[in-house]
Design a protein around this motif. Sequence first.
Motif, short mmCIF file in Angstrom:
data_model
loop_
_atom_site.label_atom_id
_atom_site.label_comp_id
_atom_site.label_asym_id
_atom_site.label_seq_id
_atom_site.Cartn_x
_atom_site.Cartn_y
_atom_site.Cartn_z
N SER A 1 0.85 -1.19 0.00
CA SER A 1 0.00 0.00 0.00
C SER A 1 0.88 1.24 0.00
N GLU A 2 0.52 2.23 -0.81
CA GLU A 2 1.29 3.48 -0.93
C GLU A 2 2.76 3.19 -1.24
N TYR B 1 -7.07 3.27 2.64
CA TYR B 1 -5.99 3.06 1.69
C TYR B 1 -6.04 1.62 1.14
N PHE C 1 -1.11 4.90 -7.16
CA PHE C 1 -2.43 5.36 -6.76
C PHE C 1 -3.45 5.23 -7.89
#
Length: 479
Positions: A371-372, A448, A457
């Motif tokens: 994530s991210e 998220y 993203f």
Amino acid sequence: MNTPTPRYERAARRAQSDGRIPALSVALHRADREPWVFTVGESGNPAHPLGPDTRFRIGSVTKTFTAVLVLQARDEGLLDLDQPVNAYLDLPAHGDATLRRLLSHTAGFQREPHGDVWDTLIAPDAAKLVEELDRAERVLPNARRFHYSNLGLAVLGQLVAKVRGGTWEQIVAERILVPLGLDATTVEAPPQSAVGYLVDAYSDAARPEPPVPLGGVAPAAQLWSTAADMAKWAAFLTSPELVDPDGRVLKATTLDEMRWPLTTTDEALWGAGFGLGLILVPEGRRVMHVGHDGAMPGFLAGVYGRRGGEGNPGALGCAVLGSSGTAGQVNELVHELLRLAVELDPAEIRPWRIAAPAPKAYRSVLGHWWSEGSEFVFAWHDGQLQARLAEAPADRPPAVFAPLPGKESALPGQDDVLRTVSGRESGELLRLTRDEHGEVVRMHWATYRFRRFQDGFDGGPASSGPEPYRAGDPPAGRR
């Protein structure tokens, strides 16, 4: 294994000698050993020589008891910490201060009650303390910064007495001292009390200090106790699940709340902070000493427990009580002994044992997720779903999740929702998305997105390389 007792004793003897403390009593409490108690010096009381049962005034350590009483009342629905004090107690001034601000010493109350209490040695009674509040200053605006106030905690003690329908003295005994078995802790000085002294700075003479009954200010500094009782109290403040497993005095989660830092005590040197009535002293490597110091004429006290860190057996509390009003060694020794306890006598390392596997519904969650642009590891330990950054240091606690009510068992093909109950993103939701086979293929934590591969993203995988982006184009995941 060599016993650490000689090192403890030497540290105590050195503090007593260097600090020129007439009587010193120290104790260590821990979950896996019998309490260790040591005394050195003379009580100054001919009828009761110094020993483990000698009582000392603990001063502002009393505030931690008053804070616990406030949180007890909050847990029972009698109080709201974010309500102004005048919602419960009729005050002539400053009634807009919230209970939370008073507990954390950020309400701006002047330090002492109206009048020169430390000249006259006459404290107001409970009624006069409240009646004369309009003669006390609000020295700082509410919530501006930390400013220590005996007056603020005294008002909270009278507030507890009001909502409970008794006196603070009765309530602290009935609701804390008796349930925890702190039999040597009293409001008044018992016969076996040590004499408190002012030690002359330029000779070896010492002058007995007068007793100072605190009247309405008692909730801030009145109690007397032994080192053994106070070491147990420190252990309770840090490990209530071990000292008070049934939550007779306070829930473990409420103590967690009290230990959360609300302010630092110095804007530039972040060496100590305040929670809800508790002093917090960071020791590095995710270790915190939690408790309070105390001072009254002729007496100093340090009462702290240790949370976290390698070798900590749990319920590790220490108390150092001295019969001198000037020896800073009292407040240094308590932290030194807590460090020595884990250095010289660390807790035994528990062997790892095979446990039941994760529930079937959560097995497809386990492993690596992204994530991210960052990698996370989800795992099942101690009967809980947990998550941590792959690169996080080993001593950083993981995030822990629990199903929402009504979602206790996950069903294939159904989106699961869990709550983060501790650690990173505490309080946020974790949503699991499954495919047609019931396998979790995507998650959202604090909104998220988490996927099994590293993506941007816009939803595109990092391995696909750069793609031209034209101004005005919607993100790929939203086309």
